[in-house]
Design a protein around this motif. Structure first.
Motif, mmCIF file in Angstrom:
data_model
loop_
_atom_site.group_PDB
_atom_site.id
_atom_site.type_symbol
_atom_site.label_atom_id
_atom_site.label_comp_id
_atom_site.label_asym_id
_atom_site.label_seq_id
_atom_site.Cartn_x
_atom_site.Cartn_y
_atom_site.Cartn_z
ATOM 1 N N THR A 6 7.515 -8.228 4.586
ATOM 2 C CA THR A 6 7.681 -6.970 4.906
ATOM 3 C C THR A 6 6.955 -6.187 3.659
ATOM 4 O O THR A 6 6.808 -6.888 2.510
ATOM 5 N N LEU A 7 6.446 -4.897 3.942
ATOM 6 C CA LEU A 7 5.799 -4.287 2.828
ATOM 7 C C LEU A 7 7.163 -3.768 2.139
ATOM 8 O O LEU A 7 7.923 -2.912 2.482
ATOM 9 N N PRO A 8 6.745 -3.520 0.621
ATOM 10 C CA PRO A 8 7.808 -2.853 -0.231
ATOM 11 C C PRO A 8 7.675 -1.465 0.047
ATOM 12 O O PRO A 8 6.478 -0.684 0.424
ATOM 13 N N ASP A 9 8.747 -0.642 -0.145
ATOM 14 C CA ASP A 9 8.831 0.881 -0.060
ATOM 15 C C ASP A 9 8.367 1.354 -1.551
ATOM 16 O O ASP A 9 9.365 1.390 -2.403
ATOM 17 N N LEU A 10 7.088 1.577 -2.133
ATOM 18 C CA LEU A 10 6.745 1.956 -3.443
ATOM 19 C C LEU A 10 6.157 3.469 -3.289
ATOM 20 O O LEU A 10 5.342 3.599 -2.415
ATOM 21 N N SER A 11 6.378 4.027 -4.247
ATOM 22 C CA SER A 11 5.664 5.330 -4.529
ATOM 23 C C SER A 11 4.459 5.255 -5.165
ATOM 24 O O SER A 11 4.143 4.135 -5.662
ATOM 25 N N GLY A 12 3.690 6.201 -5.194
ATOM 26 C CA GLY A 12 2.107 6.060 -6.011
ATOM 27 C C GLY A 12 2.592 5.867 -7.555
ATOM 28 O O GLY A 12 1.742 5.197 -8.174
ATOM 29 N N SER A 13 3.696 6.569 -8.067
ATOM 30 C CA SER A 13 3.920 6.360 -9.651
ATOM 31 C C SER A 13 4.332 4.789 -9.827
ATOM 32 O O SER A 13 4.129 4.341 -10.964
ATOM 33 N N ASP A 14 5.044 4.304 -8.789
ATOM 34 C CA ASP A 14 5.411 2.979 -8.783
ATOM 35 C C ASP A 14 4.149 1.977 -9.101
ATOM 36 O O ASP A 14 3.964 1.131 -10.024
ATOM 37 N N THR A 30 -0.667 -13.960 0.442
ATOM 38 C CA THR A 30 -0.964 -13.018 1.607
ATOM 39 C C THR A 30 -0.086 -11.689 1.612
ATOM 40 O O THR A 30 -0.827 -10.834 2.011
ATOM 41 N N GLY A 31 0.830 -11.692 1.499
ATOM 42 C CA GLY A 31 1.873 -10.584 1.600
ATOM 43 C C GLY A 31 1.367 -9.268 0.594
ATOM 44 O O GLY A 31 1.269 -8.393 0.484
ATOM 45 N N ALA A 33 -1.650 -9.401 -0.863
ATOM 46 C CA ALA A 33 -3.027 -8.623 -0.390
ATOM 47 C C ALA A 33 -2.710 -7.592 0.539
ATOM 48 O O ALA A 33 -3.343 -6.522 0.590
ATOM 49 N N LYS A 34 -1.810 -7.577 1.588
ATOM 50 C CA LYS A 34 -1.610 -6.643 2.521
ATOM 51 C C LYS A 34 -0.917 -5.496 1.886
ATOM 52 O O LYS A 34 -1.438 -4.456 2.334
ATOM 53 N N THR A 35 0.033 -5.631 1.012
ATOM 54 C CA THR A 35 0.454 -4.492 0.366
ATOM 55 C C THR A 35 -0.483 -3.658 -0.490
ATOM 56 O O THR A 35 -0.673 -2.411 -0.482
ATOM 57 N N LEU A 36 -1.425 -4.495 -1.128
ATOM 58 C CA LEU A 36 -2.659 -3.680 -2.039
ATOM 59 C C LEU A 36 -3.562 -3.200 -0.961
ATOM 60 O O LEU A 36 -3.912 -2.141 -1.442
ATOM 61 N N LYS A 37 -3.672 -3.507 0.065
ATOM 62 C CA LYS A 37 -4.693 -3.116 1.236
ATOM 63 C C LYS A 37 -4.117 -1.694 1.698
ATOM 64 O O LYS A 37 -4.618 -0.653 1.782
ATOM 65 N N ALA A 38 -2.651 -1.762 1.848
ATOM 66 C CA ALA A 38 -2.019 -0.825 2.556
ATOM 67 C C ALA A 38 -1.944 0.541 1.365
ATOM 68 O O ALA A 38 -2.044 1.592 1.799
#
Length: 99
Positions: A6-14, A30-31, A33-38
């Motif tokens: 699952t992708l974390p729910d993070l804001s831009g300031s996070d 892998t997770g 990498a997906k988060t950073l790409k998103a």
């Protein structure tokens, strides 16, 4: 235990406050990498340090980021200097690399 992708729910300031990312497994790499790409538009990649529990996890991170950021070399988050490999496969050794 079970690992869920699952992708974390993070804001831009996070993302601007994150400086270190702990990688405990190839699957975690892998997770991440997906988060950073998103969220590539919110990340300060030049401030990120990846601390990997093992060389295997570090290689998986490099591979996953290469796939995630294929064709975007100007914004590739992994460099020779921002990946650290723990000397022992435990959290204590990983935390010692948080400098």
């Amino acid at each position: 235990y079970e690992t869920l992708d699952t992708l974390p729910d993070l804001s831009g300031s996070d993302f601007t406050r994150i400086t270190h990312v702990l990688i405990h497994s190839a699957k975690a790499a892998t997770g991440i990498a997906k988060t950073l790409k998103a969220h590539h538009d919110k990340c300060a990649f030049n401030n990120l340090v990846f601390i990997c529990i093992s060389e295997t996890a570090g290689e998986a991170l490099a591979d996953a980021l290469q796939v995630a950021f294929a064709g975007k070399s100007e914004n590739y988050p992994l460099t020779e200097t921002n990946r650290r490999i723990s000397s022992f496969p435990d959290d204590a050794s990983m935390l010692m690399l948080l400098h």
